[in-house]
Design an enzyme around this catalytic site. Structure first.
Site: not given
Ligand code: GTP
Ligand code: MN
Ligand code: MN
Length: 368
Positions: A204, A206, A294
Site C-alpha cells: 500500500d 501510507d 492509508d
Molecule cells: P508495506 O505496506 O507492506 O510495503 O509495508 P509497510 O511497512 O508500509 O506496512 P504497513 O503499511 O502495514 O504499515 C506501515 C507502518 O504503520 C508500520 O510500521 C505499522 O506498524 C504502522 N501501522 C499500521 N497500522 C497501524 C495502526 O493501526 N496503528 C499504528 N499505531 N500503527 C500502524
Molecule cells: Mn505500507
Molecule cells: Mn499501511
C-alpha cells in the site's frame, strides 16, 4: 584468521532498534525461510512464535556479511532453538524441510490467499478454510455475506495483490497533496510506511498529514475524503475519527498499541496515464489500477511520534516499544513518550531516539 570468524566476535545488540537494518542485506535465503515460518505462525494466530521468527530474521538482516556456517552464529542474540535449527538446516541442505512442508501445505496456501483479500483477517480466513473455502473464487461462489471492505477486497483482488510501485506511490502522493491543499492550505503531507524506508514496492502507500497551526488539522479527513470522492479517485474508503482526549499533562497514555488518530483506509483508482512505468498492460482505458492507500492525520505536537510510529517496520516499532518499557521504564506510542507520569516532548525523530537513550537510526535502516 579463518574466514567468517569475525561475526562471532562482533557484538550485536539484542534489540532491533539498536541496530542498522538496511533493505538489502546478505542473508536473504535464511531470512526468507524464517519469514515463511513467521507468516505461518501469524496466520495460525500464534503471535509469540511469529515474533520469535521475525526477531531471528531481523538479526540476520543486520549482519554485515553472509553467514556461511553455524559456527559463525555463536554469541549472537535473538536466535532461539527453533530458528537456529532452521538456519542450520538451510546452511547445510540449502532448504528446510519444515519450510518446504509449510509452503506446500494446503492450509498455508489457502490462508495466504484468503487473508490476501482486503478486509479479511486470520480468524475469518480460518473459519472459511474449515468450511472448505480455499480461494477467493471459492468464497465468491459460497454466497457468504461479506462486509463492505471484503466486497471491495474481492472485487479488486488481482489489482490489490500486485505490488505498488514507487512511481505509483509518487503519483498518489500528488493526488493526496492536491486534495489536502484544496481543503487546508499549508497542511504538510509526508510519505510514511515502507516507501519512507526506501522500499521500491509496497502492499500500500501510507501518508501522514499535519498542519503547523495546531488544531487546524481537526476534522480534516472527512473533507479530504469528500474532495477525493468528488474527483472520482476513491473506489473504497473507511474513515475513523480521532478519539483522542488530551489532558493538561499532554496526550493521554495509550490504552493499547492501537492509536487514535483520524485515519482513512482506502482503495484509490489511479489513472494509468499519470505515471510512466506502470506494470499494467494496455489498453489503459479498460484497466482499473486499484491501490491501497492509508491516510493518517496528526496534530503538529504529536507529529514526530506519529512519523516514527508509522514509518515501521512493524518489528522495528515493536522493538522500540519493548526497549522503552523494559530498558527505560517508559511508554512509547504513536502519540507520545512517557517517562512514568512525565510527558516527554519531541519535535523530531532524533529527539525521540535521544529520550530513549538510543543511537538515531534513519528510516532506511529500520527495515527489521
Ligand atoms: P508495506 O505496506 O507492506 O510495503 O509495508 P509497510 O511497512 O508500509 O506496512 P504497513 O503499511 O502495514 O504499515 C506501515 C507502518 O504503520 C508500520 O510500521 C505499522 O506498524 C504502522 N501501522 C499500521 N497500522 C497501524 C495502526 O493501526 N496503528 C499504528 N499505531 N500503527 C500502524
Ligand atoms: Mn505500507
Ligand atoms: Mn499501511
Amino acid at each position: 584468521q579463518k574466514p567468517g570468524l569475525e561475526l562471532a566476535v562482533v557484538s550485536v545488540p539484542s534489540y532491533a532498534c539498536q541496530r542498522h537494518t538496511p533493505l538489502l542485506h546478505h542473508n536473504i535465503t535464511l531470512t526468507d525461510a524464517l519469514s515463511i515460518l513467521a507468516e505461518n505462525a501469524e496466520l495460525g494466530e500464534n503471535e509469540g512464535r511469529g515474533v520469535a521468527f521475525r526477531r531471528a530474521a531481523a538479526l540476520l538482516k543486520s549482519l554485515p556479511q553472509e553467514v556461511r556456517g553455524a559456527e559463525q552464529l555463536r554469541g549472537l542474540p535473538c536466535l532461539g532453538e527453533h530458528s537456529l535449527r532452521v538456519i542450520k538446516e538451510v546452511l547445510e541442505d540449502g532448504v528446510s524441510l519444515e519450510v518446504e512442508t509449510t509452503t506446500h501445505s494446503e492450509q498455508f496456501k489457502a490462508m495466504k490467499a484468503l487473508t490476501g483479500i482486503f478486509g479479511v483477517g486470520a480468524k475469518t480466513a480460518d473459519r472459511w478454510f474449515r468450511e472448505g473455502i480455499h480461494t477467493p473464487s471459492d468464497l465468491q461462489r459460497s454466497g457468504h455475506t461479506l462486509n463492505r471492505a471484503q466486497r471491495a477486497g474481492l472485487q479488486y483482488y488481482d489489482e490489490l495483490n500486485l505490488p505498488v510501485t514507487k512511481s505509483e506511490a509518487v503519483a498518489i502522493g500528488q493526488i493526496v497533496e492536491r486534495a489536502v491543499h484544496a481543503v487546508l492550505p499549508g497542511a504538510e503531507i509526508t510519505l510514511i510506511g515502507g516507501f519512507r524506508r526506501g522500499k521500491q514496492t509496497g502492499h500500500d502507500v501510507d501518508f501522514l498529514i499535519t498542519h503547523p497551526d495546531e488544531g487546524r488539522e481537526e476534522g480534516l479527513m472527512p473533507k479530504v475524503v469528500s474532495w477525493l470522492e468528488a474527483q472520482g479517485f476513491l473506489l473504497y474508503q473507511k474513515t475513523t475519527g480521532n478519539s483522542y482526549l488530551e489532558s493538561k499533562e499532554g496526550p493521554a497514555r495509550p490504552a493499547s498499541n492501537m492509536d487514535r488518530f483520524e485515519r482513512c483506509f482506502s482503495i484509490f483508482r489511479l489513472n494509468p496515464h499519470t505515471h510512466s512505468d506502470s506494470p499494467h498492460p494496455l489498453p489503459q482505458t479498460l484497466v482499473v489500477v486499484a491501490v491501497r492507500v492509508d491516510l493518517v492525520v496528526s496534530p503538529y505536537s504529536q507529529f514526530a511520534f506519529a512519523l516514527l510510529g508509522w514509518t515501521g517496520s512493524k518489528l522495528f516499532e515493536r522493538e522500540l516499544r519493548r526497549w522503552a518499557v523494559h530498558e527505560k521504564a517508559m511508554t512509547l506510542s504513536s502519540h507520545a513518550l512517557y517517562d512514568r507520569k512525565r510527558y516527554l516532548r519531541a519535535s523530531s525523530e532524533e529527539e525521540i531516539f535521544a529520550h530513549l537513550g538510543l543511537e538515531y537510526i534513519p528510516p532506511c535502516d529500520r527495515n527489521a
